[in-house]
Design a protein around this motif. Sequence first.
Motif, short mmCIF file in Angstrom:
data_model
loop_
_atom_site.label_atom_id
_atom_site.label_comp_id
_atom_site.label_asym_id
_atom_site.label_seq_id
_atom_site.Cartn_x
_atom_site.Cartn_y
_atom_site.Cartn_z
N ILE A 125 -55.45 12.31 31.26
CA ILE A 125 -53.98 12.39 31.22
C ILE A 125 -53.46 12.13 29.79
N GLU A 126 -54.08 11.13 29.10
CA GLU A 126 -53.59 10.78 27.74
C GLU A 126 -53.77 11.94 26.77
N GLU A 127 -54.75 12.79 27.07
CA GLU A 127 -55.06 13.90 26.17
C GLU A 127 -53.98 14.99 26.27
N VAL A 128 -53.50 15.23 27.49
CA VAL A 128 -52.60 16.37 27.70
C VAL A 128 -51.19 15.99 28.12
N TRP A 130 -43.53 13.64 29.10
CA TRP A 130 -44.85 13.04 28.98
C TRP A 130 -44.76 11.52 29.16
N PHE A 131 -45.89 10.88 29.39
CA PHE A 131 -45.90 9.42 29.47
C PHE A 131 -45.32 8.87 28.17
N ASN A 132 -44.55 7.80 28.30
CA ASN A 132 -43.81 7.18 27.18
C ASN A 132 -42.56 7.95 26.78
N GLU A 133 -42.20 9.00 27.52
CA GLU A 133 -40.93 9.69 27.26
C GLU A 133 -39.97 9.38 28.42
N MET A 134 -38.68 9.61 28.16
CA MET A 134 -37.64 9.24 29.11
C MET A 134 -37.49 10.30 30.21
N PRO A 135 -37.61 9.93 31.49
CA PRO A 135 -37.37 10.91 32.56
C PRO A 135 -35.96 11.50 32.46
N MET A 136 -35.79 12.68 33.03
CA MET A 136 -34.50 13.38 32.93
C MET A 136 -33.61 13.07 34.14
N GLY A 137 -32.32 13.10 33.93
CA GLY A 137 -31.35 13.00 35.03
C GLY A 137 -31.23 11.62 35.63
N MET A 138 -31.66 10.57 34.93
CA MET A 138 -31.71 9.24 35.54
C MET A 138 -30.33 8.70 35.98
N GLY A 170 -46.72 6.89 44.61
CA GLY A 170 -46.02 5.63 44.32
C GLY A 170 -46.63 4.85 43.18
N HIS A 171 -47.30 5.54 42.27
CA HIS A 171 -47.94 4.88 41.13
C HIS A 171 -47.10 4.93 39.86
N VAL A 172 -46.24 5.96 39.77
CA VAL A 172 -45.59 6.23 38.49
C VAL A 172 -44.12 5.80 38.52
N TYR A 173 -43.76 4.97 37.55
CA TYR A 173 -42.39 4.46 37.45
C TYR A 173 -41.61 5.32 36.45
#
Length: 234
Positions: free
Chosen positions: A37-40, A152-160, A180-183
């Motif tokens: 996952i960290e790679e892509v 991507w991980f460490n980026e802000m989700p959209m539409g919060m 239910g793993h990803v916040y």
Amino acid sequence: MISKDTNVVILTGAGISAESGIRTFRDSNGLWENHRIEEVATPEGWRANPQLVWNFYQQRRRQLLEVEPNQGHEALVRLENYLENFLLVTQNVDDLHERAGSKNLIHMHGELAKLRCESCHHVETLMDEEHLKETFLSCSEGEGRLRPHIVWFNEMPMGMAEIEKALSECDVFIAIGTSGHVYPAANFLHTAKRRGAHTIGINLEPPENVHFFDEFFQGKAGEILPLLVEKWTR
Ligand code: APR
């Protein structure tokens, strides 16, 4: 339990697209289509090897042309058409919800069909044959290189802001096909519960947060959702 004026928020994850032939994330040892996952799926991965990341997403984008919405996606369209207040939040980057006919939809993790300029942030939907190759594409508004319009991980989700508002007003919250793993998505259940909403989970395996649901249905979304929606909209 659900009537036309019930305010419903739905969260979907990779599980709802599994029956269309798109692989889920956490079923293969932390690998996504054989990549770490960290790679892509991180900004660091993109900076380290943009060509690898670009090729990876071009493959995912080409795959969209080969898959079709399934009965789970279609059942959610019938539910949306029945209700006056409905929001569908998806963590999925495929376009199967909108192709099924969902309208009030937020792609909180971005969209494969779209690309975004690294310089001016202009977003375009580019899915023609010439946009699906391994050569990088440039922005139509300037010189900038296009990147996947993906959170991507460490980026802000959209539409919060819109999602939080809907959760704070909902009567029923339904999570479908998500581990239910990803916040922050994994927290939506708790936000909805604090607001006093009735919470329903539908998943092939009991997810991490299964004990917090008021009702849980174990099985395939494409089999369970049509039956539930038929019952709710009767
Ligand atoms: N019907 C219902 N649930 C299913 C089905 C199905 N046919 N097939 C699989 N599932 C369930 C699995 O049991 C699993 O709990 O769907 C869940 C998928 O979990 P993940 O692969 O972790 O996907 P998701 O929760 O969407 O991941 C969240 O993580 O990698 C990031 O950004 C990516 O949006 C993604 C986020």
